[in-house]
Write a protein that holds these residues in place. Structure first.
Motif, PDB file in Angstrom:
ATOM      1  N   SER A  67       0.885  -1.483  -0.125  1.00 25.31           N
ATOM      2  CA  SER A  67       0.008   0.048   0.065  1.00 25.31           C
ATOM      3  C   SER A  67       1.048   1.314   0.101  1.00 25.31           C
ATOM      4  O   SER A  67       0.386   2.242  -0.475  1.00 25.31           O
ATOM      5  CB  SER A  67      -1.027  -0.170   1.162  1.00 25.31           C
TER       6      SER A  67
ATOM      7  N   ARG B 162       1.261   3.094  -3.295  1.00 25.25           N
ATOM      8  CA  ARG B 162       0.130   2.711  -4.293  1.00 25.25           C
ATOM      9  C   ARG B 162      -0.919   3.908  -4.178  1.00 25.25           C
ATOM     10  O   ARG B 162      -0.981   4.676  -3.239  1.00 25.25           O
ATOM     11  CB  ARG B 162      -0.644   1.602  -4.127  1.00 25.25           C
ATOM     12  N   LYS B 163      -1.613   4.240  -5.674  1.00 22.64           N
ATOM     13  CA  LYS B 163      -2.537   5.204  -5.583  1.00 22.64           C
ATOM     14  C   LYS B 163      -3.598   5.248  -4.490  1.00 22.64           C
ATOM     15  O   LYS B 163      -4.081   4.136  -3.998  1.00 22.64           O
ATOM     16  CB  LYS B 163      -3.437   5.032  -6.949  1.00 22.64           C
ATOM     17  N   ASN B 164      -3.813   6.524  -3.698  1.00 26.19           N
ATOM     18  CA  ASN B 164      -4.642   6.471  -2.569  1.00 26.19           C
ATOM     19  C   ASN B 164      -4.254   5.555  -1.262  1.00 26.19           C
ATOM     20  O   ASN B 164      -5.025   5.068  -0.481  1.00 26.19           O
ATOM     21  CB  ASN B 164      -6.199   6.144  -2.850  1.00 26.19           C
TER      22      ASN B 164
ATOM     23  N   SER C 161      -4.210   2.290  -1.267  1.00 24.36           N
ATOM     24  CA  SER C 161      -5.062   0.980  -1.327  1.00 24.36           C
ATOM     25  C   SER C 161      -4.369  -0.090  -1.198  1.00 24.36           C
ATOM     26  O   SER C 161      -3.161  -0.324  -1.571  1.00 24.36           O
ATOM     27  CB  SER C 161      -6.047   0.951  -2.540  1.00 24.36           C
TER      28      SER C 161
ATOM     29  N   ASP D  18      -3.915   1.607 -13.394  1.00 25.82           N
ATOM     30  CA  ASP D  18      -3.478   2.862 -12.645  1.00 25.82           C
ATOM     31  C   ASP D  18      -2.951   2.882 -11.287  1.00 25.82           C
ATOM     32  O   ASP D  18      -2.958   3.747 -10.335  1.00 25.82           O
ATOM     33  CB  ASP D  18      -4.613   4.042 -13.012  1.00 25.82           C
ATOM     34  N   LYS D  19      -3.124   1.442 -10.645  1.00 22.48           N
ATOM     35  CA  LYS D  19      -2.729   1.337  -9.180  1.00 22.48           C
ATOM     36  C   LYS D  19      -1.432   0.804  -9.057  1.00 22.48           C
ATOM     37  O   LYS D  19      -1.235   0.009  -8.091  1.00 22.48           O
ATOM     38  CB  LYS D  19      -3.874   0.673  -8.759  1.00 22.48           C
TER      39      LYS D  19
END
Ligand SMILES: [Zn+2]
Length: 416
Positions: A13, A16-18, A20, A31-32
């Motif tokens: 995490s 990683r984007k946001n 997540s 996109d992650k």
């Protein structure tokens, strides 16, 4: 196993984007991908997290001058050389959560299991986290293991700059110490890693035992012609550098196919980079730069191939108005793994009832640097669909568990 999963998801995490947390293949998306370049805020957070886990496991944690991290569990016999195991925490741009962390978390888990079993090993066990393996942040990769094996000096590494011009020594100032790891005090090195290729997944074999790590060579071929007007220059009077470059691309592919066929299949070569100048639709290309990646477990084959590329470049340069130049940028010889460690891993897999196959690694790893100094081998687990260095990188949790179990058993035997 829950512990391993939790740590890999948590580390995954970071960057990683946001932020997540990805627990299954279905949760991945284009996109992650991970962006945990060495030294960025997520990379530093991943080190904090891991150091905390090392301390929780009772390891003595030390940082060396360039930010390699070592967690040591003493053995019964303080005079004996250590068993070292580990990998890296940095990722490529848009990478996955297993490449690197699997080998670090796996080694830490092995130590915890030995402790929980009350197993009294003679040798100390060192869990290693190597700095800057991927080469995505600083200008070269494998730096943490290279500094240990003397391929580059500590001062050189400290002064490497990332793409923002920041020096490693500043970016990692809180993650550097004075400890100096002496590989003379290490007997064995093991690295657990996803295969990053399709063999194990395709053959449905859970364990790969790496006997050799491929040699790697990078060539830069520059072809110069003459930049000119695409409308007014007659076809017969052109000195088009890109047309010559296209010939080289075809040559590299064809020759590599031929070499692979002749030499047993592990030979590969790729033109992965083309820079065209000035790169405008209405201008005849005046200069082209090609980046060629060549790999094999046999260095003679690599030499033969380099000679062929150089000859081809010289031949292209004999055309009127065309000049060519070929330059060797990287030349890392293949590394052979230790027969003793390979056999230990084989036995561990057999005792666990797991099918295993011997193979070579086509990707570069810290283990290849270590292999020149200590008895080394690697354990591979399947990469789903053979995908790696991609947001779609995945290894199933069952495969992770099998890999960690084999690593644990092998460390147990070598540390005995
Ligand atoms: Zn890796």
């Amino acid at each position: 196993m829950e512990r391993v999963k939790e740590q890999l998801v948590e580390l995954g995490s970071l960057g990683r984007k946001n932020g997540s947390r990805v627990k299954s293949y279905e949760e991945l998306s284009a996109d992650k991908g991970l962006l945990r370049l060495e030294g960025n805020e997520f990379s530093r957070a991943s080190k904090d997290y891991l150091v905390e886990k090392m301390k929780e496991a009772g390891l003595k944690v030390r940082f060396d001058r360039v930010g390699n991290i070592f967690g040591r569990k003493e053995g019964k016999d303080p005079g004996m050389k250590a068993v070292m195991s580990g990998s890296h925490l940095d990722s490529v741009k848009n990478g996955g959560q297993f490449d690197g962390p699997l080998g670090v978390v796996g080694a830490l888990e092995a130590v915890r299991v030995l402790s929980e079993e009350g197993f009294e090993h003679s040798r100390p066990v060192e869990v290693a986290v190597f700095v800057g393996e991927e080469g995505s942040a600083f200008e070269r990769g494998l730096i943490g293991s290279e500094v240990l094996t003397g391929g580059i000096s500590y001062d050189e590494v400290l002064n490497l700059a990332n793409s923002d011009g920041e020096l490693l020594k500043n970016v990692l100032s809180d993650y550097r110490g004075e400890f100096l790891m002496d590989l003379g005090e290490v007997e064995y090195f093991l690295e657990l890693h996803p295969e990053q290729g399709p063999v194990l997944d395709t053959e449905d074999i859970p364990v790969g035992i790496v006997e050799s790590i491929t040699g790697l060579c990078w060539l830069r071929v520059v072809i110069e012609g003459e930049e000119n007007h695409a409308g007014t220059t007659p076809m017969k009077m052109r000195k088009d550098a890109l047309v010559r470059a296209a010939d080289m691309v075809t040559f590299v592919h064809g020759k590599a196919l031929e070499m692979a066929e002749k030499t047993g299949g592990s030979f590969v070569a790729t033109v992965g980079k083309i820079e065209v100048h000035p790169s405008a639709t209405n201008i005849i290309p005046g200069r082209v730069e090609l980046g060629i990646d060549i790999r094999d477990i046999n260095s003679d084959n690599i030499d033969v191939f380099i000679a062929a590329v150089n000859e081809k470049a010289a031949w292209l340069g004999r055309a009127p108005g065309i000049k060519t130049k070929s330059e060797l940028l990287i030349n890392k010889p293949p590394s052979l793994c230790s027969k003793e460690v390979v056999e230990t891993i084989e036995r561990a897999a057999r005792e666990l009832g797991l099918a295993a196959r011997k193979m070579s690694s086509g990707a570069a790893h810290d283990a290849q640097n270590l292999a020149g100094k200590v008895k080394t081998a690697m354990i591979f687990v399947p990469s789903m669909n053979g995908i790696s260095h991609s947001p779609w990188e995945w290894t199933s949790w069952e495969a992770v568990e099998k890999g960690v179990n084999v690593l644990t058993r092998a460390i147990k035997e070598l540390a005995r």
